[in-house]
Enzyme design. Structure first.
Site: not given
Ligand SMILES: *[C@@H]1O[C@H](CO)[C@@H](O)[C@H](O)[C@H]1NC(C)=O
Ligand SMILES: *[C@@H]1O[C@H](CO)[C@@H](O)[C@H](O)[C@H]1NC(C)=O
Ligand SMILES: *[C@@H]1O[C@H](CO)[C@@H](O)[C@H](O)[C@H]1NC(C)=O
Ligand SMILES: *[C@@H]1O[C@H](CO)[C@@H](O)[C@H](O)[C@H]1NC(C)=O
Length: 438
Positions: A103, A313
């Protein structure tokens, strides 16, 4: 813990810290990346190029992640939205494997940890801090423990943390330090992480292998920040096509293991303001098939009140673009396609702009992000998703109602990215990620 034990614990920490500070030579690590669209993934959700259902699921995940990025930082996404890639690492001495969600949007690395107050069922045995020779609790005055007051606090001279996720699940535990081992020669290094012994409300399948999260954000507790100079503040990945199949593997690399990967790298500054955790980039304009759309300056800028901005991301699959700009871009694609004899297809619930495939049509358009100092042109394959079985294709963009622009993994496929926090830049170049061998 007796006074003597406490003393020796403190001494060991001092020694570990000294070793880390004095070893000026940087080292490297590598971890295998497993996309959730690979049958090897414990989260396997199906084959992207074969199943509309799989695409739909990835679109829904991207939307939820986009929503959470627009909220205050302390409302955390459910863990199952923490990423679409997993990494496998070894922890402890003797070491055991754990699978963590990769992440770039969160900082804390945590894994389920015995002795558990509450642990959800996972297939491999839960890491047991009692049987590892290299496990240590983190002292309260450790920089990681003092870094983020909304995460860590000192309780009975122990550094504890708790994260609450938006779906009501939560993880709590003891901030600790442990030896983490990586591929291929299993270099190991001491890392601060969360020994999560109280995990509630998680709803993974009983045979799931997921035991936590690997945090790669810009936050002080992130793995990248912790390793700092040891890895020259650099990490890199090259994402395989999400529909590649299990034959190929790609890697998340740190420090020296990045080597000389990436030819003709372009470079753009990472512009994350202090206190924010995502990788913000300075996006000035967008082109569709080489035609510049000429957005006014500031269109993609982060505003004082936290709205706007452009984030790269890895945990989002489908790119979303701030709403007004999205409309302009979709208009530009529609105008491009109107030059061909194509028929619009409206039977699709995920994407706005779809066309029926014809056997002769090959002229899929490219799309370019014009960043400060660098142009990122995606080949047409990653601008569209082609549903071969159903016989149509769509432009893979979503509108972002929260005025942010989030560049997701679908647009990042087969590109080498190097996050260089020493120089504060993101570097990138096209690459065939299937060649990303150890
Ligand atoms: C580990 O490193 C040594 C020396 O650097 C090398 O000779 C050996 O082949 C490596 N082993 C693996 C499994 O990569
Ligand atoms: C998905 O389907 C494509 C085309 O049918 C195939 O080439 C690929 O190997 C499949 N991927 C996986 C993960 O099975
Ligand atoms: C944030 O600021 C922008 C202008 O800088 C304004 O247009 C927008 O309405 C504001 N949004 C919120 C949620 O305050
Ligand atoms: C990016 O592309 C534009 C044309 O759209 C060009 O003028 C500019 O020089 C390019 N910048 C870089 C860094 O290549």
């Amino acid at each position: 813990m007796s006074e003597t034990q406490a003393f020796w614990t403190a001494m060991i920490f001092l020694i570990i810290s000294l070793i880390q500070i004095t070893s000026s030579t940087s080292i490297g690590f590598t971890m295998k990346i497993i996309p959730i669209t690979s049958p090897e993934s414990p989260f396997y959700i199906g084959n992207l190029s074969e199943s509309e259902k799989t695409v739909h699921q990835l679109v829904e995940m991207s939307k939820i992640r986009a929503l959470s990025f627009s909220l205050q930082e302390n409302i955390r996404l459910p863990v199952s939205y923490s990423g679409v890639y997993l990494v496998k690492i070894q922890i402890g001495t003797p070491s055991i494997p754990v699978f963590l969600l990769m992440d770039t949007g969160s900082g804390l690395t945590w894994t389920q940890c015995q002795p558990c107050v509450n642990c959800y069922p996972q297939m491999p045995p839960v890491y047991d801090s009692r049987t590892s020779r290299t496990y240590q609790q983190l002292p309260c005055d450790h920089p990681v423990c003092r870094g983020n007051p909304s995460l860590f606090r000192c309780m009975n001279r122990r550094c504890v943390y708790s994260e609450n996720y938006a779906d009501g699940s939560s993880t709590r535990g003891i901030a600790s330090q442990e030896s983490f081992g990586f591929l291929p020669n299993t270099t190991s290094v001491s890392i601060s992480f969360g020994c999560s012994n109280d995990n509630r409300g998680f709803t993974f399948a009983p045979n799931s292998r997921i035991s936590g999260v690997l945090g790669l954000s810009t936050g002080p507790e992130s793995l990248v920040r912790q390793l700092g100079q040891l890895i020259n503040n650099r990490f890199s990945y090259c994402l395989l096509r999400l529909d590649q199949g299990p034959t190929a593997t790609s890697y998340l690399r740190f420090g020296q293991d990045i080597g000389t990967r990436g030819r003709n790298l372009q470079s753009t500054p990472i512009v994350t303001p202090p206190g924010l955790n995502h990788y913000y980039l300075s996006l000035s304009d967008i082109s569709v098939n080489g035609r510049r759309l000429g957005f006014p300056p500031g269109t993609f800028s982060l505003r004082r009140n936290g709205t706007g901005g452009c984030i790269i991301d890895s945990g989002t699959t489908i790119t979303s673009i701030q709403e007004n700009a999205y409309q302009t871009i979709i208009g530009a694609f529609a105008s491009y396609f109107s030059g061909f004899r194509l028929q619009r297809y409206y039977g699709q619930r995920n994407f706005e702009l779809c066309y029926l495939k014809t056997s002769s049509f090959r002229s899929y358009p490219t799309m370019t992000y014009h960043f400060q100092g660098a142009n990122f042109t995606m080949i047409s394959e990653y601008v569209n998703v082609i549903y071969n079985r159903a016989g149509y294709f769509c432009v893979t963009l979503l509108p972002n109602r929260y005025q942010k622009t989030i560049i997701g993994a679908w647009h990042q496929q087969n590109t080498r990215f190097i996050y260089d926090l020493n120089r504060g830049v993101l570097q990138f170049a096209p690459e065939n990620c299937m060649r990303d061998a150890i």
